[in-house]
Motif scaffolding. Structure first.
Motif, PDB file in Angstrom:
ATOM      1  N   GLU A  54       0.806  -1.221   0.000  1.00  0.00           N
ATOM      2  CA  GLU A  54       0.000   0.000   0.000  1.00  0.00           C
ATOM      3  C   GLU A  54       0.840   1.272   0.000  1.00  0.00           C
ATOM      4  OE1 GLU A  54      -2.439  -0.374   3.504  1.00  0.00           O
ATOM      5  OE2 GLU A  54      -3.187  -2.329   2.821  1.00  0.00           O
ATOM      6  N   ARG A  55       1.938   1.258   0.779  1.00  0.00           N
ATOM      7  CA  ARG A  55       2.687   2.493   1.024  1.00  0.00           C
ATOM      8  C   ARG A  55       4.112   2.479   0.497  1.00  0.00           C
ATOM      9  NH1 ARG A  55       1.317   3.091   7.474  1.00  0.00           N
ATOM     10  NH2 ARG A  55      -0.941   3.017   7.262  1.00  0.00           N
ATOM     11  N   THR A 111       6.374   2.952   5.230  1.00  0.00           N
ATOM     12  CA  THR A 111       5.800   2.005   6.184  1.00  0.00           C
ATOM     13  C   THR A 111       6.632   2.019   7.452  1.00  0.00           C
ATOM     14  OG1 THR A 111       4.944   0.578   4.426  1.00  0.00           O
ATOM     15  CG2 THR A 111       5.236  -0.421   6.592  1.00  0.00           C
ATOM     16  N   ARG A 134       1.796 -10.572  -2.961  1.00  0.00           N
ATOM     17  CA  ARG A 134       1.860  -9.149  -3.277  1.00  0.00           C
ATOM     18  C   ARG A 134       3.294  -8.730  -3.545  1.00  0.00           C
ATOM     19  NH1 ARG A 134      -2.133  -5.785   0.476  1.00  0.00           N
ATOM     20  NH2 ARG A 134      -2.150  -4.503  -1.377  1.00  0.00           N
ATOM     21  N   GLU A 157       3.827  -6.127  -6.301  1.00  0.00           N
ATOM     22  CA  GLU A 157       3.294  -4.839  -5.863  1.00  0.00           C
ATOM     23  C   GLU A 157       4.226  -4.205  -4.828  1.00  0.00           C
ATOM     24  OE1 GLU A 157      -0.929  -3.060  -4.146  1.00  0.00           O
ATOM     25  OE2 GLU A 157      -0.757  -5.204  -4.562  1.00  0.00           O
ATOM     26  N   ARG A 192       6.373  -0.579  -5.272  1.00  0.00           N
ATOM     27  CA  ARG A 192       6.250   0.553  -4.354  1.00  0.00           C
ATOM     28  C   ARG A 192       7.511   0.806  -3.545  1.00  0.00           C
ATOM     29  NH1 ARG A 192       1.119   2.542  -4.374  1.00  0.00           N
ATOM     30  NH2 ARG A 192      -0.501   1.106  -5.039  1.00  0.00           N
TER      31      ARG A 192
END
Length: 190
Positions: A29-30, A35, A101, A104, A108
């Motif tokens: 996500e970050r 994070t 993930r 992903e 990121r």
């Protein structure tokens, strides 16, 4: 006292996995840099001291997340299905069955801390070697690296930049188009 050890070990394994799962979600996500250890521990429902106890640092935990998901996919997926599996994982980010993930997280977090970049690069090299087995051409690793770069570009455009029309495109259509085109470089793709 020996009866307690299996219970403690099971609890330690559960805690370790909760930290890995929480970190994977937050890194995806970050990204790595944004994070925090506190956020990982909070999401896992544990004290942040346990993260340091089990992993030593956020960087080691990141490496564990990358290894856990990415290498599991490499182990469990035949090379001819690896690209499709990774592509579908990127295209369907909310899929609970997916669980992986790593790409992903890679997208990121790339370009960060040297240890983070090393872990990402190592996983990329493993994917390249696996995909290179799908062609008998002399430049097999280059072909595999090009396909992997395209996969990462799709992920970056769709998940991080969220650029249309790719961000909103139908995952099945994107998969079909990319896999069809990739077979010109890696003829062994399924």
């Amino acid at each position: 006292m020996t009866e307690d050890k299996p219970v403690r070990r099971r609890h330690a394994d559960t805690t370790r996995q909760a930290l890995i799962d929480a970190a994977a979600g937050l890194f995806a996500e970050r990204g790595y840099e944004r994070t925090t250890v506190r956020a990982i521990a909070d999401r896992a429902g544990v004290n942040q001291a346990l993260l340091f106890r089990y992993f030593g640092s956020k960087t080691v935990l990141f490496g564990e997340v990358m290894a856990n998901d990415g290498r599991r996919r490499l182990r469990e997926t035949p090379p001819e299905l690896l690209l499709e599996s990774a592509l579908r994982g990127l295209l369907v980010p909310g899929d609970a069955l997916r669980g992986d993930r790593s790409l992903e997280v890679f997208l990121r977090s790339a370009g960060g801390d040297d240890e983070v970049a090393d872990a990402s690069r190592s996983l990329g090299e493993e994917y390249t070697r696996a995909l290179a087995r799908l062609t008998g051409e002399e430049d097999a690793e280059l072909r595999a690296a090009l396909v992997l770069a395209w996969l990462l570009g799709i992920g970056l455009t769709r998940l991080v930049v969220r650029q249309e029309p790719l961000a909103g495109a139908d995952p099945e259509r994107v998969s079909r188009l990319m896999l069809d085109a990739s077979r010109t470089l890696l003829e062994g793709l399924a």
